[in-house]
Scaffold this motif. Sequence first.
Motif, PDB file in Angstrom:
ATOM      1  N   PRO A   1       0.380   8.722   6.090  1.00 34.43           N
ATOM      2  CA  PRO A   1      -0.653   8.419   5.104  1.00 34.43           C
ATOM      3  C   PRO A   1      -0.332   7.328   4.048  1.00 34.43           C
ATOM      4  O   PRO A   1      -1.050   6.466   3.887  1.00 34.43           O
ATOM      5  CB  PRO A   1      -1.098   9.602   4.582  1.00 34.43           C
ATOM      6  CG  PRO A   1      -0.690  10.694   5.480  1.00 34.43           C
ATOM      7  CD  PRO A   1       0.732  10.107   6.090  1.00 34.43           C
ATOM      8  N   TRP A   2       0.817   7.634   3.277  1.00 36.49           N
ATOM      9  CA  TRP A   2       1.176   6.595   2.303  1.00 36.49           C
ATOM     10  C   TRP A   2       1.720   5.261   2.781  1.00 36.49           C
ATOM     11  O   TRP A   2       1.088   4.180   2.164  1.00 36.49           O
ATOM     12  CB  TRP A   2       2.215   7.214   1.514  1.00 36.49           C
ATOM     13  CG  TRP A   2       1.973   8.636   0.957  1.00 36.49           C
ATOM     14  CD1 TRP A   2       2.353   9.904   1.287  1.00 36.49           C
ATOM     15  CD2 TRP A   2       1.168   8.827  -0.123  1.00 36.49           C
ATOM     16  NE1 TRP A   2       1.749  10.823   0.783  1.00 36.49           N
ATOM     17  CE2 TRP A   2       1.022  10.237  -0.271  1.00 36.49           C
ATOM     18  CE3 TRP A   2       0.417   8.047  -0.992  1.00 36.49           C
ATOM     19  CZ2 TRP A   2       0.200  10.903  -1.158  1.00 36.49           C
ATOM     20  CZ3 TRP A   2      -0.471   8.557  -1.971  1.00 36.49           C
ATOM     21  CH2 TRP A   2      -0.548  10.031  -1.847  1.00 36.49           C
TER      22      TRP A   2
ATOM     23  N   VAL B   1      16.804   5.912  -1.736  1.00 34.01           N
ATOM     24  CA  VAL B   1      15.974   5.766  -0.485  1.00 34.01           C
ATOM     25  C   VAL B   1      15.459   4.296  -0.422  1.00 34.01           C
ATOM     26  O   VAL B   1      15.406   3.862   0.634  1.00 34.01           O
ATOM     27  CB  VAL B   1      15.028   6.732  -0.623  1.00 34.01           C
ATOM     28  CG1 VAL B   1      13.901   6.799   0.513  1.00 34.01           C
ATOM     29  CG2 VAL B   1      15.757   8.327  -0.686  1.00 34.01           C
ATOM     30  N   ALA B   2      15.068   3.814  -1.391  1.00 31.62           N
ATOM     31  CA  ALA B   2      14.135   2.365  -1.285  1.00 31.62           C
ATOM     32  C   ALA B   2      15.489   1.529  -0.641  1.00 31.62           C
ATOM     33  O   ALA B   2      15.186   0.397   0.206  1.00 31.62           O
ATOM     34  CB  ALA B   2      13.761   1.954  -2.586  1.00 31.62           C
ATOM     35  N   GLU B   3      16.740   1.438  -1.374  1.00 31.88           N
ATOM     36  CA  GLU B   3      17.630   0.621  -0.933  1.00 31.88           C
ATOM     37  C   GLU B   3      18.175   1.037   0.531  1.00 31.88           C
ATOM     38  O   GLU B   3      18.299  -0.038   1.345  1.00 31.88           O
ATOM     39  CB  GLU B   3      19.110   0.739  -1.661  1.00 31.88           C
ATOM     40  CG  GLU B   3      20.074  -0.075  -1.585  1.00 31.88           C
ATOM     41  CD  GLU B   3      19.882  -1.525  -2.012  1.00 31.88           C
ATOM     42  OE1 GLU B   3      20.407  -2.337  -1.499  1.00 31.88           O
ATOM     43  OE2 GLU B   3      18.974  -1.647  -2.780  1.00 31.88           O
ATOM     44  N   GLN B   4      18.196   1.992   0.901  1.00 27.56           N
ATOM     45  CA  GLN B   4      18.562   2.384   2.294  1.00 27.56           C
ATOM     46  C   GLN B   4      17.502   2.181   3.306  1.00 27.56           C
ATOM     47  O   GLN B   4      17.829   1.630   4.411  1.00 27.56           O
ATOM     48  CB  GLN B   4      18.903   4.080   2.299  1.00 27.56           C
ATOM     49  CG  GLN B   4      20.174   4.350   1.674  1.00 27.56           C
ATOM     50  CD  GLN B   4      21.465   3.720   2.140  1.00 27.56           C
ATOM     51  OE1 GLN B   4      21.581   3.709   3.563  1.00 27.56           O
ATOM     52  NE2 GLN B   4      22.292   3.270   1.289  1.00 27.56           N
TER      53      GLN B   4
ATOM     54  N   LEU C   1       7.297   4.638  -2.382  1.00 31.19           N
ATOM     55  CA  LEU C   1       8.004   5.681  -2.473  1.00 31.19           C
ATOM     56  C   LEU C   1       7.567   6.460  -3.858  1.00 31.19           C
ATOM     57  O   LEU C   1       7.387   7.857  -3.835  1.00 31.19           O
ATOM     58  CB  LEU C   1       9.467   5.605  -2.596  1.00 31.19           C
ATOM     59  CG  LEU C   1      10.075   5.244  -1.364  1.00 31.19           C
ATOM     60  CD1 LEU C   1      11.764   4.742  -1.469  1.00 31.19           C
ATOM     61  CD2 LEU C   1      10.081   6.155  -0.049  1.00 31.19           C
ATOM     62  N   THR C   2       7.285   5.765  -4.898  1.00 33.51           N
ATOM     63  CA  THR C   2       7.005   6.671  -6.184  1.00 33.51           C
ATOM     64  C   THR C   2       5.513   7.109  -5.863  1.00 33.51           C
ATOM     65  O   THR C   2       5.180   8.179  -6.187  1.00 33.51           O
ATOM     66  CB  THR C   2       6.946   5.629  -7.378  1.00 33.51           C
ATOM     67  OG1 THR C   2       8.378   4.917  -7.375  1.00 33.51           O
ATOM     68  CG2 THR C   2       6.470   6.212  -8.468  1.00 33.51           C
ATOM     69  N   ALA C   3       4.692   6.351  -5.176  1.00 39.73           N
ATOM     70  CA  ALA C   3       3.423   6.825  -4.784  1.00 39.73           C
ATOM     71  C   ALA C   3       3.350   8.037  -3.962  1.00 39.73           C
ATOM     72  O   ALA C   3       2.833   9.233  -4.271  1.00 39.73           O
ATOM     73  CB  ALA C   3       2.465   5.631  -3.970  1.00 39.73           C
TER      74      ALA C   3
END
Length: 399
Positions: free
Chosen positions: A301-302, A360-363, A387-389
Amino acid sequence: MEYFGTIRAPREIVFGSGQRRTLGAIAAKLGRRALMVTDVRLAGDPDFLVMLEELQAAGLILRVESGTLPDVPVQSAIIAADAARGFSPDLVIAVGGGSCLDMAKCVALLISHGGRPQDYYGELKVPGPILPLIAVPTTAGTGSEVTPVAVLSDAERSLKVGISSPHLIPTVAICDPDLTLTCPPGLTAIAGADALTHAIEAFTATRRPVTTGLTQERVFIGKNAISDQFALTAISLLWKGLEASYINGADATARAQVMQGATFAGLAFGVAGTAAAHAIQYPVGALTHTAHGQGVACLMPWVMEWNRPAIGPELEQIASAIGVGTADEVIPAIAALFARIGIPPTLAALGLAEDRIAWVAEQSCGIERLIQNNPRALSRADMHLLLTAAFKGDASLIN
């Protein structure tokens, strides 16, 4: 509408209640020495034992490899292939969930072409056909019975990795929903949510410029006129059957809808590909040690919210397929369905630590084959925002 598309599929798909009983006749046409790949639990299951008897009655000589482990550690596939070489199989039969099917693909590949799984990571690295493979799924989720993908876990990389090649598509898929009737509610939910995520990501994947080489240069070519038909039908079937099969595992109609939906979703993403939800799940799963289907469903959903500006027409079609009034109702409806079947609503609830979001964002952004398939571009800064959301459960951070 652009009239371009392709589909890659088994030579034969047999679907329906009781159709596992066709295994002996089908196998006898493909080989005489069959390596049966399953796991320890299924190796003693009454249905599996009947399959063995019927294969022997059809004249096949059998060896059972029951060492499949969850997420298929690379070394386990190497050990199984080495152990089976002396048997000289001319046919591989996989019975089980997605891990069993992926294990069988990898073992068939290693017996056929040698080397290590690491030699084939990525797309189009398999040099030619593998041993004939019959896939008999006992869960309804991964769609591996019809896909060109085998997913393994590599301890050296601390991530799941994929081998993608049309040569890995099983020769025959036998899909008998009766085999899922005893699947417990939690696994039913996770597997079915994985299938729904496959269908949504295939249907909303980027549409690449059409060239005469596109279908031969890539395994995953993006959404197209043919994959869209399978994806949209899969969404409709899974919407109808998933919650019902979760509530009542004995509901044969719901079980058939979910299994057919999972197979159709596999046909769709096997050519269109998946996108950001799957890219993010690889590192998230490595950190949280949660099931793949649980992770991608939590994220879906995100990711859809992020993609909303780029997928308006697709949201309208999904709204029609699942019977909600408008495109704006689709994402909340999907999130509500997942919540009702026990999927964690946020990355925090999934168990991700907030201080690992940047990693996680980098990967995730490094998994380019999936990120490039996303319909809306994602920079590293965008990924961190998404990811923060998803961690905080706050869609306003995205839009």
